[in-house]
Write a protein that holds these residues in place. Structure first.
Motif, PDB file in Angstrom:
ATOM      1  N   ASN A  47       0.663  -1.153  -0.178  1.00  7.35           N
ATOM      2  CA  ASN A  47       0.061  -0.042  -0.153  1.00  7.35           C
ATOM      3  C   ASN A  47       0.923   1.123   0.074  1.00  7.35           C
ATOM      4  O   ASN A  47       0.316   2.351   0.202  1.00  7.35           O
ATOM      5  N   LYS A  48       2.232   1.237  -0.072  1.00  8.78           N
ATOM      6  CA  LYS A  48       2.912   2.404  -0.276  1.00  8.78           C
ATOM      7  C   LYS A  48       2.925   3.080  -1.456  1.00  8.78           C
ATOM      8  O   LYS A  48       2.706   2.181  -2.579  1.00  8.78           O
TER       9      LYS A  48
ATOM     10  N   GLY B  69       2.119 -12.185  -7.679  1.00 12.72           N
ATOM     11  CA  GLY B  69       3.074 -11.321  -7.489  1.00 12.72           C
ATOM     12  C   GLY B  69       2.793  -9.859  -7.558  1.00 12.72           C
ATOM     13  O   GLY B  69       1.838  -9.446  -7.747  1.00 12.72           O
ATOM     14  N   GLY B  70       3.966  -9.233  -6.936  1.00 13.94           N
ATOM     15  CA  GLY B  70       3.817  -7.563  -6.809  1.00 13.94           C
ATOM     16  C   GLY B  70       4.987  -7.076  -7.057  1.00 13.94           C
ATOM     17  O   GLY B  70       6.038  -7.771  -6.822  1.00 13.94           O
ATOM     18  N   ILE B  71       5.016  -5.811  -6.393  1.00 16.23           N
ATOM     19  CA  ILE B  71       6.230  -4.984  -6.254  1.00 16.23           C
ATOM     20  C   ILE B  71       5.885  -4.236  -5.336  1.00 16.23           C
ATOM     21  O   ILE B  71       4.874  -3.575  -4.973  1.00 16.23           O
ATOM     22  N   ASN B  72       7.002  -4.009  -4.257  1.00 17.70           N
ATOM     23  CA  ASN B  72       7.192  -3.058  -3.292  1.00 17.70           C
ATOM     24  C   ASN B  72       8.342  -2.121  -3.300  1.00 17.70           C
ATOM     25  O   ASN B  72       9.246  -2.207  -4.309  1.00 17.70           O
ATOM     26  N   GLN B  73       8.323  -0.972  -2.801  1.00 16.01           N
ATOM     27  CA  GLN B  73       9.447  -0.364  -2.706  1.00 16.01           C
ATOM     28  C   GLN B  73      10.647  -1.094  -2.012  1.00 16.01           C
ATOM     29  O   GLN B  73      10.367  -1.827  -1.109  1.00 16.01           O
ATOM     30  N   SER B  74      11.608  -1.130  -2.775  1.00 12.50           N
ATOM     31  CA  SER B  74      12.679  -2.129  -2.398  1.00 12.50           C
ATOM     32  C   SER B  74      13.218  -1.645  -0.863  1.00 12.50           C
ATOM     33  O   SER B  74      13.566  -0.719  -0.306  1.00 12.50           O
ATOM     34  N   PRO B  75      13.337  -2.687   0.182  1.00  9.07           N
ATOM     35  CA  PRO B  75      13.536  -2.341   1.290  1.00  9.07           C
ATOM     36  C   PRO B  75      14.941  -2.434   1.582  1.00  9.07           C
ATOM     37  O   PRO B  75      15.742  -2.338   2.421  1.00  9.07           O
ATOM     38  N   PHE B  76      15.656  -2.778   0.257  1.00  7.02           N
ATOM     39  CA  PHE B  76      17.294  -2.738   0.336  1.00  7.02           C
ATOM     40  C   PHE B  76      17.723  -1.494  -0.197  1.00  7.02           C
ATOM     41  O   PHE B  76      19.261  -1.376  -0.229  1.00  7.02           O
ATOM     42  N   SER B  77      16.916  -0.446  -0.538  1.00  3.09           N
ATOM     43  CA  SER B  77      17.564   0.811  -0.991  1.00  3.09           C
ATOM     44  C   SER B  77      17.027   1.854  -0.259  1.00  3.09           C
ATOM     45  O   SER B  77      15.783   1.834   0.503  1.00  3.09           O
TER      46      SER B  77
ATOM     47  N   ARG C  19      11.041  -3.632  -5.923  1.00  3.05           N
ATOM     48  CA  ARG C  19      11.462  -5.091  -5.519  1.00  3.05           C
ATOM     49  C   ARG C  19      10.336  -5.916  -5.961  1.00  3.05           C
ATOM     50  O   ARG C  19       9.077  -5.735  -5.231  1.00  3.05           O
ATOM     51  N   LEU C  20      10.516  -6.897  -6.742  1.00  2.00           N
ATOM     52  CA  LEU C  20       9.517  -7.756  -7.335  1.00  2.00           C
ATOM     53  C   LEU C  20       9.568  -8.728  -6.258  1.00  2.00           C
ATOM     54  O   LEU C  20      10.432  -9.330  -5.661  1.00  2.00           O
ATOM     55  N   ARG C  21       8.124  -8.864  -5.625  1.00  5.28           N
ATOM     56  CA  ARG C  21       7.914  -9.551  -4.320  1.00  5.28           C
ATOM     57  C   ARG C  21       6.977 -10.696  -4.594  1.00  5.28           C
ATOM     58  O   ARG C  21       6.017 -10.638  -5.460  1.00  5.28           O
ATOM     59  N   ARG C  22       7.245 -11.739  -4.007  1.00  3.08           N
ATOM     60  CA  ARG C  22       6.174 -13.036  -3.727  1.00  3.08           C
ATOM     61  C   ARG C  22       5.531 -13.444  -5.136  1.00  3.08           C
ATOM     62  O   ARG C  22       4.460 -13.514  -5.323  1.00  3.08           O
ATOM     63  N   PHE C  23       6.381 -13.553  -6.153  1.00  7.12           N
ATOM     64  CA  PHE C  23       6.042 -13.929  -7.454  1.00  7.12           C
ATOM     65  C   PHE C  23       5.902 -15.506  -7.433  1.00  7.12           C
ATOM     66  O   PHE C  23       7.165 -15.848  -7.425  1.00  7.12           O
TER      67      PHE C  23
END
Length: 149
Positions: free
Chosen positions: A46-47, A66-74, A81-85
């Motif tokens: 939801n960000k 699958g989804g995309i998040n703001q990268s927690p590593f940047s 960040r591609l997530r849960r694909f």
């Protein structure tokens, strides 16, 4: 078989139990983490720029997610960040993963300058490269990057 991509606003309203069960049998825990993180509120996509999609078949069953998040590593908010694909084994190589990834990429281009992902699977490596990602393991949390522009 035809497939449709849908946005998921509330994961509790979508039946992904088959994906959870199959991914666990394959040794992947990230679909279970998706469910757990959505339930505890730590990741609800939801960000700004974030989104979660599913792919459904003709019967309305979810066959991919699958989804995309703001990268927690940047430190930068414009790195996605591609997530849960995950795509069910029975429909792999039928274009489901590509359809899902293309939907994520089209959305992400509006918000992010690049997408990163990490995989240790040779099949996933080949898939991401075929979809335009470059192999880049210069950071420990990343194996593939897709840069826009």
């Amino acid at each position: 078989m035809e497939y449709i991509v849908e946005r998921i606003n509330d994961l509790r309203e979508v039946d992904i139990e088959e994906l959870v069960q199959e991914s666990e049998k394959e040794g992947y825990r990230f679909v279970t983490r998706l469910v757990n993180e959505f339930e505890d509120g730590s990741n609800t996509f939801n960000k700004p720029g974030e989104i979660l999609f599913c792919v459904k078949n003709n019967e309305g069953s979810v066959v991919g997610i699958g989804g995309i998040n703001q990268s927690p590593f940047s430190q930068e908010s414009d790195v996605g960040r591609l997530r849960r694909f995950y795509v069910l084994d029975a429909v792999r190589r039928e274009g489901v993963g590509t359809l899902l990834l293309q939907s994520i990429i089209e959305h992400a281009k509006q918000y992010f300058k690049e997408i990163t992902v990490r995989t240790d699977s040779a099949k996933a490596d080949a898939f991401y490269r075929a979809c335009g990602f470059s192999f880049d393991d210069s950071a420990s949390e990343t194996t593939h990057i897709l840069r826009f522009g």
